[in-house]
Design an enzyme around this catalytic site. Structure first.
Site, PDB file in Angstrom:
ATOM      1  N   CYS A   1       0.897  -1.309   0.076  1.00 21.04           N
ATOM      2  CA  CYS A   1       0.007  -0.388   0.094  1.00 21.04           C
ATOM      3  C   CYS A   1       0.693   1.642  -0.166  1.00 21.04           C
ATOM      4  O   CYS A   1       0.369   2.350  -0.569  1.00 21.04           O
ATOM      5  CB  CYS A   1      -1.153  -0.184   0.986  1.00 21.04           C
TER       6      CYS A   1
ATOM      7  N   HIS B   1      -2.946   7.079   2.439  1.00 17.64           N
ATOM      8  CA  HIS B   1      -3.764   5.635   1.627  1.00 17.64           C
ATOM      9  C   HIS B   1      -5.529   4.831   2.730  1.00 17.64           C
ATOM     10  O   HIS B   1      -5.789   5.600   3.697  1.00 17.64           O
ATOM     11  CB  HIS B   1      -3.099   4.735   2.628  1.00 17.64           C
TER      12      HIS B   1
ATOM     13  N   ASN C   1     -10.049  -0.782  -0.205  1.00 17.13           N
ATOM     14  CA  ASN C   1      -9.026  -0.782  -0.162  1.00 17.13           C
ATOM     15  C   ASN C   1      -8.192  -0.791  -1.120  1.00 17.13           C
ATOM     16  O   ASN C   1      -8.289  -2.633  -1.841  1.00 17.13           O
ATOM     17  CB  ASN C   1      -8.778  -1.352   1.287  1.00 17.13           C
TER      18      ASN C   1
END
Length: 332
Positions: free
Chosen positions: A122, A257, A288
């Site tokens: 990420c 993020h 996500n």
């Protein structure tokens, strides 16, 4: 002894254009609830996620990247032939070699651009952005394409109550090019490998037995990851602000993020961001998307007018490894 001629690039680098691609299929929480014992209210309260996008067979890692990259190149006002480097961050391209970046560079019509993949979870977009900045300032490329792309639906265990609702698919891309003034700040990045087991693939490819094992998926220790992200990443974000000589009051936009809205809210509170700072909350409808989450969130903020060209933004990615990267940028 002969002297090596020093390289000469641009004085600084900046993001010149951004593009995104979200798969056509939108998956609401109700679909996730078909395979786990939970509720829509629980998912929203724990993560903020309402929907996510899942790719179909045609929406491959390469295909999504090409769509997002075409938009970013057009937004930057350059041609694909001017791209000298293609950096792709992904954990969901299942061929060990060749790098998917080479296919993307070719299909976009670049002129034999340097192309490679990175695996930084990420935080991958931040890693790629930092590498691109270095290439431009060093002089090995005038324009570099940085892509974050994932098909995490391929790595999701739909029966895992802790993770089934989290992940989505998509691609985000930016073009990084020369700038007469600083527009990408110093990067604060690093890794904490002693915590690598908190986010990992369930079964290594070398150990996977299709006759008895579930297909490998991403699993995580939710509470441990949450605590690390909330307490440690706020410190990293502050370090990035300090390195850039920027105070929270100077910020226009915060693009963390898109892992979990509770993490985002906690970071906003810890950093004491003023009310005027726009906070990306793309996680609500995109889920996500790991390496793709920051450029996708950036693209949406600019498209909706919630952020504008020239705004000062703090971006921070963090995840599997555990790895992290934060910097301050001027939006394209």
């Amino acid at each position: 002894m002969p002297k090596i001629k020093p390289s000469k690039g641009a004085p600084y680098a900046r993001i010149l254009g951004v593009g995104g691609y979200r798969p056509t299929r939108v998956v609401p929480n109700e679909v996730i609830l078909e395979t786990i014992d939970s509720s829509d209210e629980w998912i929203r309260s724990r993560s903020g996620i309402e929907t996510r996008h899942w790719a179909n067979d045609e929406e491959t890692v390469a295909a999504m990247s090409i769509e997002a990259s075409g938009k970013a190149i057009a937004d930057a006002g350059i041609s694909a032939e001017q791209i000298g480097g293609v950096i792709v961050s992904t954990v969901s391209h299942f061929k060990q070699t060749p790098a998917v970046a080479t296919e993307i560079a070719d299909k976009l019509g670049t002129n034999k651009a340097a192309a490679f993949d990175i695996s930084a979870g990420c935080a991958g977009f931040g890693y790629g952005l930092t590498l691109a900045k270095g290439m431009i300032v060093e002089g090995s490329a005038e324009y570099v394409l940085v892509i974050g792309v994932e098909r995490l639906s391929d790595l999701t265990d739909l029966e895992d109550r802790a993770t089934a609702f989290l992940f989505g698919d998509g691609a985000g891309a930016v073009v990084v090019g020369p700038s007469p003034e600083p527009a990408i700040g110093p990067t604060v990045w690093g890794s904490e490998g002693d915590k690598s087991d908190t986010i990992k693939q369930t079964v290594a490819w070398t150990e996977y037995d299709s006759s008895k094992d579930k297909f490998p998926a991403i699993t995580q220790e939710g509470q441990a990851v949450f605590r690390w992200a909330v307490f440690e990443m706020a410190k990293v974000a502050q370090q990035a602000l300090d390195a850039a000589g920027i105070s929270p009051a100077d910020l226009d936009v915060f693009i963390p993020h898109q892992a979990n809205e509770r993490i985002i809210d906690s970071m906003v509170k810890t950093l004491k961001l003023p009310e005027h700072v726009t906070v990306a909350r793309d996680v609500r409808t995109t889920g996500n998307t790991s390496a793709a989450s920051i450029p996708l969130a950036m693209e949406r903020l600019l498209a909706t007018g919630e952020a504008k060209s020239g705004d000062t933004a703090l971006v921070i990615g963090f995840g599997a490894g555990l790895v992290y990267a934060a910097t301050v940028v001027t939006l394209p």
